[in-house]
Design a protein around this motif. Sequence first.
Motif, PDB file in Angstrom:
ATOM      1  N   LEU A  17       0.834  -1.201   0.000  1.00  0.00           N
ATOM      2  CA  LEU A  17       0.000   0.000   0.000  1.00  0.00           C
ATOM      3  C   LEU A  17       0.868   1.249   0.000  1.00  0.00           C
ATOM      4  O   LEU A  17       1.926   1.292   0.628  1.00  0.00           O
ATOM      5  CB  LEU A  17      -0.887  -0.018   1.259  1.00  0.00           C
ATOM      6  N   ASP A  18       0.421   2.261  -0.724  1.00  0.00           N
ATOM      7  CA  ASP A  18       1.061   3.568  -0.660  1.00  0.00           C
ATOM      8  C   ASP A  18       0.522   4.276   0.570  1.00  0.00           C
ATOM      9  O   ASP A  18      -0.523   4.926   0.529  1.00  0.00           O
ATOM     10  CB  ASP A  18       0.746   4.365  -1.930  1.00  0.00           C
ATOM     11  N   GLU A  19       1.227   4.109   1.686  1.00  0.00           N
ATOM     12  CA  GLU A  19       0.691   4.628   2.956  1.00  0.00           C
ATOM     13  C   GLU A  19       0.591   6.142   2.975  1.00  0.00           C
ATOM     14  O   GLU A  19      -0.258   6.713   3.670  1.00  0.00           O
ATOM     15  CB  GLU A  19       1.529   4.140   4.145  1.00  0.00           C
ATOM     16  N   ARG A  20       1.444   6.835   2.204  1.00  0.00           N
ATOM     17  CA  ARG A  20       1.358   8.290   2.160  1.00  0.00           C
ATOM     18  C   ARG A  20       0.053   8.738   1.519  1.00  0.00           C
ATOM     19  O   ARG A  20      -0.616   9.653   2.010  1.00  0.00           O
ATOM     20  CB  ARG A  20       2.548   8.861   1.384  1.00  0.00           C
ATOM     21  N   ALA A  22      -2.657   6.951   1.348  1.00  0.00           N
ATOM     22  CA  ALA A  22      -3.728   6.547   2.260  1.00  0.00           C
ATOM     23  C   ALA A  22      -3.879   7.556   3.394  1.00  0.00           C
ATOM     24  O   ALA A  22      -4.992   7.960   3.754  1.00  0.00           O
ATOM     25  CB  ALA A  22      -3.434   5.158   2.829  1.00  0.00           C
ATOM     26  N   MET A  23      -2.760   7.983   3.934  1.00  0.00           N
ATOM     27  CA  MET A  23      -2.788   8.945   5.036  1.00  0.00           C
ATOM     28  C   MET A  23      -3.326  10.287   4.573  1.00  0.00           C
ATOM     29  O   MET A  23      -4.124  10.932   5.263  1.00  0.00           O
ATOM     30  CB  MET A  23      -1.376   9.100   5.608  1.00  0.00           C
ATOM     31  N   TYR A 104       1.665   1.881  11.490  1.00  0.00           N
ATOM     32  CA  TYR A 104       0.955   2.596  10.430  1.00  0.00           C
ATOM     33  C   TYR A 104       1.675   2.556   9.088  1.00  0.00           C
ATOM     34  O   TYR A 104       1.054   2.811   8.050  1.00  0.00           O
ATOM     35  CB  TYR A 104       0.748   4.058  10.831  1.00  0.00           C
ATOM     36  N   ASN A 105       2.978   2.279   9.101  1.00  0.00           N
ATOM     37  CA  ASN A 105       3.719   2.266   7.837  1.00  0.00           C
ATOM     38  C   ASN A 105       4.667   1.091   7.717  1.00  0.00           C
ATOM     39  O   ASN A 105       5.566   1.100   6.889  1.00  0.00           O
ATOM     40  CB  ASN A 105       4.494   3.581   7.655  1.00  0.00           C
ATOM     41  N   LYS A 110       0.857  -1.675   7.432  1.00  0.00           N
ATOM     42  CA  LYS A 110       0.367  -0.449   6.813  1.00  0.00           C
ATOM     43  C   LYS A 110      -0.925  -0.728   6.030  1.00  0.00           C
ATOM     44  O   LYS A 110      -1.846   0.102   6.013  1.00  0.00           O
ATOM     45  CB  LYS A 110       1.429   0.164   5.900  1.00  0.00           C
ATOM     46  N   TYR A 114      -4.882   0.439   7.465  1.00  0.00           N
ATOM     47  CA  TYR A 114      -5.797   1.196   6.599  1.00  0.00           C
ATOM     48  C   TYR A 114      -7.071   0.403   6.333  1.00  0.00           C
ATOM     49  O   TYR A 114      -8.179   0.961   6.351  1.00  0.00           O
ATOM     50  CB  TYR A 114      -5.083   1.519   5.283  1.00  0.00           C
ATOM     51  N   TYR A 156      -6.470   7.626  12.938  1.00  0.00           N
ATOM     52  CA  TYR A 156      -5.549   7.103  11.929  1.00  0.00           C
ATOM     53  C   TYR A 156      -4.737   8.215  11.285  1.00  0.00           C
ATOM     54  O   TYR A 156      -3.521   8.079  11.080  1.00  0.00           O
ATOM     55  CB  TYR A 156      -6.327   6.335  10.862  1.00  0.00           C
TER      56      TYR A 156
END
Length: 267
Positions: A17-20, A22-23, A104-105, A110, A114, A156
């Motif tokens: 996942l592209d956590e950035r 998503a965040m 979270y990452n 991660k 999400y 989150y």
Amino acid sequence: MVDLNHSGLTEYSFERLDERAAMEWMQTHWSKSFVFSTVYAALVFGGQHYMKPRPRMKLRRPLILWSLSLAVFSIIGAIRTGSYMLQVLSVGGFRRSVCDQSFYNGPVTKFWAYAFVLSKAPELGDTAFVVLRKQKLLFLHWYHHITVLLYSWYSYKDMVAGGGWFMTMNYGVHALMYSYYAARAAGLPVPRPLAVLITSAQIGQMATGLTVSGLVYRWMQHGDCPSRLHNIFWAALMYLSYLLLFSNFFYQTYLRRRGDAKTTKVE
């Protein structure tokens, strides 16, 4: 921060996942949880009014599929996040498992962090089966759904400490709970002690959540447990209310009724 990139946990392709992104999406859209909650409440109580003069629906097959799908999702989530948390505990200890933001990452969690917060929106669908089957709707049921959705989306975006414990515990309890619901819907014989075990696990989850919130507040004073005072306040208030409500449910369901049954038998 604990480095678990070489911990032996394999990241599968669907977990990349592209956590950035998503965040960023959650930081922009988290307030939509209020919209979901408002629409949910309107449909729940409007649905009860609609169903009042109408016969209850059986919905056995849809309920089996619904519960089974959420059970599978929760089981996999519990295994993946649980494995990660065990690694954090073994490498960094309990305090690090509470305060570390790598949940979270991290290479595995991660995705599951999400997925967890997003899943709180479709999980509102649980109540549709209660309403359409004209079962008793407890305050605990709809209050829990709304507050978990609001708090999960709210927290989150800030990557607050304690999230790893909150989400992993919830995955684990839901793995048991939805498996139980699926078995019941399918008509399989389910021993009563399993229901007692699930409610006990929920009470334990709330007590642990309240404890973790307190530890985050304590350790935040030392600068290595990132959170915000207002977030800790809402988390503690939420878990305390859950603890009281689930404890009351346990008493009313498993203790008081048993006592009443014994009294009736004697008389």
